[in-house]
Scaffold this motif. Structure first.
Motif, PDB file in Angstrom:
ATOM      1  N   ARG A 289       0.846  -1.192   0.000  1.00 31.33           N
ATOM      2  CA  ARG A 289       0.000   0.000   0.000  1.00 31.33           C
ATOM      3  C   ARG A 289       0.879   1.239   0.000  1.00 31.33           C
ATOM      4  NH1 ARG A 289      -4.897   1.829   4.060  1.00 31.33           N
ATOM      5  NH2 ARG A 289      -5.316   3.770   2.941  1.00 31.33           N
ATOM      6  N   MET A 290       0.519   2.157  -0.881  1.00 31.28           N
ATOM      7  CA  MET A 290       1.184   3.453  -0.962  1.00 31.28           C
ATOM      8  C   MET A 290       0.066   4.485  -1.068  1.00 31.28           C
ATOM      9  SD  MET A 290       4.200   2.234  -3.581  1.00 31.28           S
ATOM     10  CE  MET A 290       4.696   3.857  -4.055  1.00 31.28           C
ATOM     11  N   GLY A 291      -0.292   5.090   0.067  1.00 35.58           N
ATOM     12  CA  GLY A 291      -1.382   6.048   0.079  1.00 35.58           C
ATOM     13  C   GLY A 291      -2.697   5.376  -0.245  1.00 35.58           C
ATOM     14  N   LYS A 292      -3.385   5.870  -1.278  1.00 34.61           N
ATOM     15  CA  LYS A 292      -4.671   5.302  -1.681  1.00 34.61           C
ATOM     16  C   LYS A 292      -4.531   4.242  -2.770  1.00 34.61           C
ATOM     17  CE  LYS A 292      -7.437   9.245  -0.382  1.00 34.61           C
ATOM     18  NZ  LYS A 292      -8.736   8.934   0.158  1.00 34.61           N
ATOM     19  N   ASP A 293      -3.308   3.790  -2.990  1.00 37.14           N
ATOM     20  CA  ASP A 293      -3.045   2.797  -4.022  1.00 37.14           C
ATOM     21  C   ASP A 293      -2.553   1.490  -3.401  1.00 37.14           C
ATOM     22  OD1 ASP A 293      -3.225   4.335  -6.723  1.00 37.14           O
ATOM     23  OD2 ASP A 293      -2.079   5.652  -5.405  1.00 37.14           O
ATOM     24  N   LEU A 294      -3.076   0.388  -3.905  1.00 34.25           N
ATOM     25  CA  LEU A 294      -2.570  -0.939  -3.557  1.00 34.25           C
ATOM     26  C   LEU A 294      -1.932  -1.525  -4.806  1.00 34.25           C
ATOM     27  CD1 LEU A 294      -5.331  -2.794  -1.484  1.00 34.25           C
ATOM     28  CD2 LEU A 294      -3.180  -1.852  -0.670  1.00 34.25           C
ATOM     29  N   PHE A 295      -0.674  -1.892  -4.696  1.00 31.92           N
ATOM     30  CA  PHE A 295       0.034  -2.561  -5.782  1.00 31.92           C
ATOM     31  C   PHE A 295       0.099  -4.032  -5.406  1.00 31.92           C
ATOM     32  CE2 PHE A 295       1.143   1.821  -5.964  1.00 31.92           C
ATOM     33  CZ  PHE A 295       1.057   2.101  -7.310  1.00 31.92           C
ATOM     34  N   ILE A 296      -0.444  -4.867  -6.279  1.00 28.14           N
ATOM     35  CA  ILE A 296      -0.553  -6.287  -5.990  1.00 28.14           C
ATOM     36  C   ILE A 296       0.187  -7.065  -7.063  1.00 28.14           C
ATOM     37  CG2 ILE A 296      -2.125  -8.207  -5.575  1.00 28.14           C
ATOM     38  CD1 ILE A 296      -4.262  -6.125  -4.837  1.00 28.14           C
ATOM     39  N   GLN A 297       1.147  -7.863  -6.616  1.00 32.99           N
ATOM     40  CA  GLN A 297       1.946  -8.649  -7.545  1.00 32.99           C
ATOM     41  C   GLN A 297       1.199  -9.924  -7.929  1.00 32.99           C
ATOM     42  OE1 GLN A 297       6.486  -9.833  -7.829  1.00 32.99           O
ATOM     43  NE2 GLN A 297       5.551 -10.726  -6.035  1.00 32.99           N
ATOM     44  N   HIS A 298       0.986 -10.087  -9.215  1.00 31.77           N
ATOM     45  CA  HIS A 298       0.409 -11.324  -9.732  1.00 31.77           C
ATOM     46  C   HIS A 298       1.557 -12.294  -9.912  1.00 31.77           C
ATOM     47  CE1 HIS A 298      -1.633 -13.522 -13.289  1.00 31.77           C
ATOM     48  NE2 HIS A 298      -1.955 -14.091 -12.148  1.00 31.77           N
ATOM     49  N   GLY A 299       1.487 -13.418  -9.207  1.00 31.26           N
ATOM     50  CA  GLY A 299       2.598 -14.360  -9.272  1.00 31.26           C
ATOM     51  C   GLY A 299       2.215 -15.739  -8.775  1.00 31.26           C
TER      52      GLY A 299
ATOM     53  N   PRO B  17     -13.205  -0.381  -1.951  1.00 26.95           N
ATOM     54  CA  PRO B  17     -13.539   0.456  -3.112  1.00 26.95           C
ATOM     55  C   PRO B  17     -12.922   1.856  -3.042  1.00 26.95           C
ATOM     56  CG  PRO B  17     -15.438   0.230  -1.666  1.00 26.95           C
ATOM     57  CD  PRO B  17     -14.380  -0.702  -1.148  1.00 26.95           C
ATOM     58  N   GLU B  18     -12.512   2.279  -1.858  1.00 27.67           N
ATOM     59  CA  GLU B  18     -11.900   3.599  -1.715  1.00 27.67           C
ATOM     60  C   GLU B  18     -10.427   3.602  -2.155  1.00 27.67           C
ATOM     61  OE1 GLU B  18     -11.053   1.451   2.145  1.00 27.67           O
ATOM     62  OE2 GLU B  18     -12.662   1.486   0.680  1.00 27.67           O
ATOM     63  N   LEU B  19      -9.860   2.436  -2.386  1.00 26.35           N
ATOM     64  CA  LEU B  19      -8.466   2.333  -2.808  1.00 26.35           C
ATOM     65  C   LEU B  19      -8.393   2.005  -4.301  1.00 26.35           C
ATOM     66  CD1 LEU B  19      -7.002   0.265   0.167  1.00 26.35           C
ATOM     67  CD2 LEU B  19      -6.940   2.743  -0.166  1.00 26.35           C
TER      68      LEU B  19
ATOM     69  N   ARG C 107      10.857   6.513   0.025  1.00 21.97           N
ATOM     70  CA  ARG C 107      10.225   7.739   0.528  1.00 21.97           C
ATOM     71  C   ARG C 107       9.264   8.182  -0.560  1.00 21.97           C
ATOM     72  NH1 ARG C 107      12.268  11.491  -2.751  1.00 21.97           N
ATOM     73  NH2 ARG C 107      14.468  11.536  -3.232  1.00 21.97           N
ATOM     74  N   PRO C 108       8.355   9.111  -0.243  1.00 18.29           N
ATOM     75  CA  PRO C 108       7.468   9.581  -1.322  1.00 18.29           C
ATOM     76  C   PRO C 108       8.287  10.074  -2.516  1.00 18.29           C
ATOM     77  CG  PRO C 108       6.664  10.336   0.782  1.00 18.29           C
ATOM     78  CD  PRO C 108       8.025   9.714   1.049  1.00 18.29           C
ATOM     79  N   GLY C 109       7.985   9.526  -3.676  1.00 21.93           N
ATOM     80  CA  GLY C 109       8.651   9.941  -4.907  1.00 21.93           C
ATOM     81  C   GLY C 109       9.846   9.108  -5.317  1.00 21.93           C
ATOM     82  N   LEU C 110      10.230   8.107  -4.496  1.00 23.99           N
ATOM     83  CA  LEU C 110      11.423   7.319  -4.818  1.00 23.99           C
ATOM     84  C   LEU C 110      11.199   5.842  -4.515  1.00 23.99           C
ATOM     85  CD1 LEU C 110      14.414   7.255  -5.727  1.00 23.99           C
ATOM     86  CD2 LEU C 110      15.019   7.602  -3.316  1.00 23.99           C
TER      87      LEU C 110
END
Length: 137
Positions: free
Chosen positions: A47-57, A73-75, A99-102
């Motif tokens: 999770r990064m803020g309102k985003d969830l990055f999910i690895q398909h594997g 649904p809010e993410l 950090r934010p941005g890197l």
């Protein structure tokens, strides 16, 4: 999850395949899990803020990503994969925000160009980690 026989492709690991063939499987998103039921490993979710990055594997399927969309649904849910990884599990072994941005990325497992766009369009820099000093564990 029930983790029944229908949850997995039979004989997926029984085959003697080369590293090159395994990388082709990863690039084609051909993993041991099926879409029979929701399957995910928490270590495949970042999770990064309102985003969830999910690895398909190997441990997380697309059905899990659809579940996350319904449950949260809010993410914003983003599927990511790393074609250079022959055994894709644990997103943080490949891709980590410092950090934010890197973000630091494993140089052997780069995000595909189309998946990098969300970061680049939002001013994030993705840098490759240093190459490992050893080739063996």
């Amino acid at each position: 999850p029930r983790l029944s026989d229908k949850s997995y492709k039979h004989n997926y690991y029984d085959e003697k395949i080369s590293l090159e063939d395994r990388l082709v499987r990863t690039a084609n998103k051909d993993f041991v899990t099926t879409e029979e039921e929701i399957l995910f490993d928490a270590a495949d979710v970042m999770r990064m803020g309102k985003d969830l990055f999910i690895q398909h594997g190997l441990t997380t399927n697309r059905k899990a990503m659809e579940w996350f969309k319904r449950k949260y649904p809010e993410l914003r849910i983003h599927a990511v994969n790393f074609p250079g990884d022959p055994y894709p599990i644990h997103i943080d072994a490949t891709f980590v925000p410092l950090r934010p941005g890197l973000i630091i990325n494993n140089p052997h497992r780069r995000l595909p160009v189309e998946q990098r766009k969300i970061f680049e369009q939002n001013g994030w820099q993705i840098v490759d980690a240093a190459m490992p000093a050893h080739k063996e564990p």
